[in-house]
Design a protein around this motif. Sequence first.
Motif, PDB file in Angstrom:
ATOM      1  N   LEU A  16       4.946 -12.342   0.257  1.00 50.28           N
ATOM      2  CA  LEU A  16       4.268 -11.118  -0.167  1.00 50.28           C
ATOM      3  C   LEU A  16       4.034 -10.241   1.053  1.00 50.28           C
ATOM      4  O   LEU A  16       3.462 -10.681   2.057  1.00 50.28           O
ATOM      5  CB  LEU A  16       2.928 -11.455  -0.830  1.00 50.28           C
ATOM      6  N   CYS A  17       4.489  -9.002   0.963  1.00 48.95           N
ATOM      7  CA  CYS A  17       4.394  -8.062   2.084  1.00 48.95           C
ATOM      8  C   CYS A  17       3.477  -6.900   1.730  1.00 48.95           C
ATOM      9  O   CYS A  17       3.331  -6.544   0.561  1.00 48.95           O
ATOM     10  CB  CYS A  17       5.776  -7.525   2.447  1.00 48.95           C
ATOM     11  N   GLU A  18       2.882  -6.314   2.747  1.00 39.94           N
ATOM     12  CA  GLU A  18       1.936  -5.212   2.544  1.00 39.94           C
ATOM     13  C   GLU A  18       2.664  -3.873   2.507  1.00 39.94           C
ATOM     14  O   GLU A  18       3.491  -3.573   3.363  1.00 39.94           O
ATOM     15  CB  GLU A  18       0.914  -5.205   3.671  1.00 39.94           C
ATOM     16  N   LYS A  19       2.321  -3.071   1.501  1.00 41.86           N
ATOM     17  CA  LYS A  19       2.925  -1.755   1.380  1.00 41.86           C
ATOM     18  C   LYS A  19       2.228  -0.769   2.314  1.00 41.86           C
ATOM     19  O   LYS A  19       1.014  -0.596   2.260  1.00 41.86           O
ATOM     20  CB  LYS A  19       2.826  -1.245  -0.057  1.00 41.86           C
ATOM     21  N   PRO A  20       2.989  -0.093   3.164  1.00 37.25           N
ATOM     22  CA  PRO A  20       2.408   0.929   4.040  1.00 37.25           C
ATOM     23  C   PRO A  20       2.321   2.262   3.294  1.00 37.25           C
ATOM     24  O   PRO A  20       2.660   2.347   2.112  1.00 37.25           O
ATOM     25  CB  PRO A  20       3.402   1.009   5.190  1.00 37.25           C
ATOM     26  N   ASP A  21       1.921   3.275   3.989  1.00 37.20           N
ATOM     27  CA  ASP A  21       1.806   4.606   3.382  1.00 37.20           C
ATOM     28  C   ASP A  21       3.177   5.275   3.381  1.00 37.20           C
ATOM     29  O   ASP A  21       3.412   6.278   4.072  1.00 37.20           O
ATOM     30  CB  ASP A  21       0.779   5.444   4.150  1.00 37.20           C
ATOM     31  N   GLU A  22       4.107   4.714   2.623  1.00 36.31           N
ATOM     32  CA  GLU A  22       5.460   5.245   2.470  1.00 36.31           C
ATOM     33  C   GLU A  22       5.870   5.097   1.011  1.00 36.31           C
ATOM     34  O   GLU A  22       5.713   4.022   0.417  1.00 36.31           O
ATOM     35  CB  GLU A  22       6.461   4.494   3.356  1.00 36.31           C
ATOM     36  N   GLU A  23       6.424   6.148   0.451  1.00 39.33           N
ATOM     37  CA  GLU A  23       6.763   6.141  -0.964  1.00 39.33           C
ATOM     38  C   GLU A  23       7.899   5.185  -1.277  1.00 39.33           C
ATOM     39  O   GLU A  23       7.877   4.485  -2.302  1.00 39.33           O
ATOM     40  CB  GLU A  23       7.142   7.554  -1.421  1.00 39.33           C
ATOM     41  N   LYS A  24       8.921   5.130  -0.402  1.00 44.58           N
ATOM     42  CA  LYS A  24      10.104   4.330  -0.684  1.00 44.58           C
ATOM     43  C   LYS A  24      10.202   3.129   0.244  1.00 44.58           C
ATOM     44  O   LYS A  24       9.813   3.195   1.421  1.00 44.58           O
ATOM     45  CB  LYS A  24      11.362   5.202  -0.544  1.00 44.58           C
ATOM     46  N   TYR A  25      10.752   2.070  -0.276  1.00 43.25           N
ATOM     47  CA  TYR A  25      11.042   0.875   0.522  1.00 43.25           C
ATOM     48  C   TYR A  25      12.150   1.192   1.528  1.00 43.25           C
ATOM     49  O   TYR A  25      13.141   1.851   1.200  1.00 43.25           O
ATOM     50  CB  TYR A  25      11.482  -0.267  -0.398  1.00 43.25           C
ATOM     51  N   GLN A  26      11.974   0.743   2.758  1.00 42.48           N
ATOM     52  CA  GLN A  26      12.951   0.964   3.821  1.00 42.48           C
ATOM     53  C   GLN A  26      13.483  -0.396   4.282  1.00 42.48           C
ATOM     54  O   GLN A  26      12.740  -1.178   4.876  1.00 42.48           O
ATOM     55  CB  GLN A  26      12.307   1.698   5.012  1.00 42.48           C
ATOM     56  N   TRP A  27      14.756  -0.667   4.018  1.00 41.97           N
ATOM     57  CA  TRP A  27      15.279  -2.000   4.310  1.00 41.97           C
ATOM     58  C   TRP A  27      15.230  -2.339   5.799  1.00 41.97           C
ATOM     59  O   TRP A  27      15.080  -3.503   6.182  1.00 41.97           O
ATOM     60  CB  TRP A  27      16.710  -2.154   3.797  1.00 41.97           C
ATOM     61  N   GLN A  28      15.324  -1.329   6.665  1.00 42.10           N
ATOM     62  CA  GLN A  28      15.364  -1.579   8.101  1.00 42.10           C
ATOM     63  C   GLN A  28      13.983  -1.803   8.713  1.00 42.10           C
ATOM     64  O   GLN A  28      13.868  -2.184   9.876  1.00 42.10           O
ATOM     65  CB  GLN A  28      16.077  -0.434   8.833  1.00 42.10           C
ATOM     66  N   ARG A  29      12.941  -1.582   7.929  1.00 33.82           N
ATOM     67  CA  ARG A  29      11.576  -1.736   8.442  1.00 33.82           C
ATOM     68  C   ARG A  29      11.138  -3.198   8.365  1.00 33.82           C
ATOM     69  O   ARG A  29      11.506  -3.933   7.455  1.00 33.82           O
ATOM     70  CB  ARG A  29      10.619  -0.868   7.639  1.00 33.82           C
TER      71      ARG A  29
END
Length: 333
Positions: free
Chosen positions: A119-132
């Motif tokens: 389980l990962c924490e969602k940052p303040d970004e609308e879309k998932y970024q695979w490289q992050r």
Amino acid sequence: MRNLYLLYITAISVALSTLSSAADLRHAPQAVISNGFVTAKVWLPDPAKGFYRGTRFDWSGVISSLRYQGHEYFGSWKDSVEPHNEIVGPVESFTANNKVLGYKEAKVGETFVRIGVGLCEKPDEEKYQWQRVYKIVDPSKWTIKQDNNWIEFTHNLSDGKGYAYRYTKRLTLTQGKAELVLSHSLTNMGERQIDTEVFNHNFFVIDGRPSGPEFEVSFPFPLTATRADLKGRIAIKDNTIHYPKVMTKGMDGMIGTGLTGFSTKAADNAFQIVNKKTGAGVRAKIDQPLSKLFFWTMENTICPEPFIYMQIKPGATHRWNTEYTFFVQPAAQ
């Protein structure tokens, strides 16, 4: 002079830190399996000491070395020593059109699901970024079983919001054959349907030879590249990818393209890589139809990337197998 001294001390500190990180990764937990023909070293999932602790790829079944008849098929393909980015071997990732389970509906600070990670924490970004690299809130539990010629990983996870699964991957070196089989099962233990696509990046590093005219990569169907300009780094003729010249070193020399031409038959989900100079080669086949196919390569790795799509209803299980056959043919004169 003082500024030069500080720069000197900083450079030494960075170098020592890098060497320390490299040493830590070299001593990450691993297991060895063998069938008398093929021997493989496999990194083990570990949230504190594991070789790979990133969030893009599944943590299980990462092979640091696989040897057959004196030839090496996997290994490091870049200089990184950072455990959140370093990855080798046949490694898989679960996404669907760059979407992952629970990301869209999660609020900032809440969790989403990365299959085979946790389980990962969602940052303040609308879309998932695979490289992050995302913060892992809960890596959940891995169970590992092993015998002489196989090792099995099971990952159980529940997000408490309707997604839950049991994911099992077994690596088996088939008795009496130069063959590795990756057997997978993904069981939906939750209340929400699992819609995802899994791809294998593969990351072949054969005998440490540079990607170039020594290699050919072939498929069971005529290929068409979705990328118009291949920059002269690779060339396609019928069903085979060729290298006109040795690729330029570094990430600037890489090239990637989607490939089309495959049918809905599982028989098209296959490929072969051979080094004409050393004779070392591998054939791969997956028992599921392709949903997409990508090819990525740079100076020291060759990566056919087959994708398969799955929709798993609550209580159902999706199973798939990847079979690698290793061979050595007479080297070209």
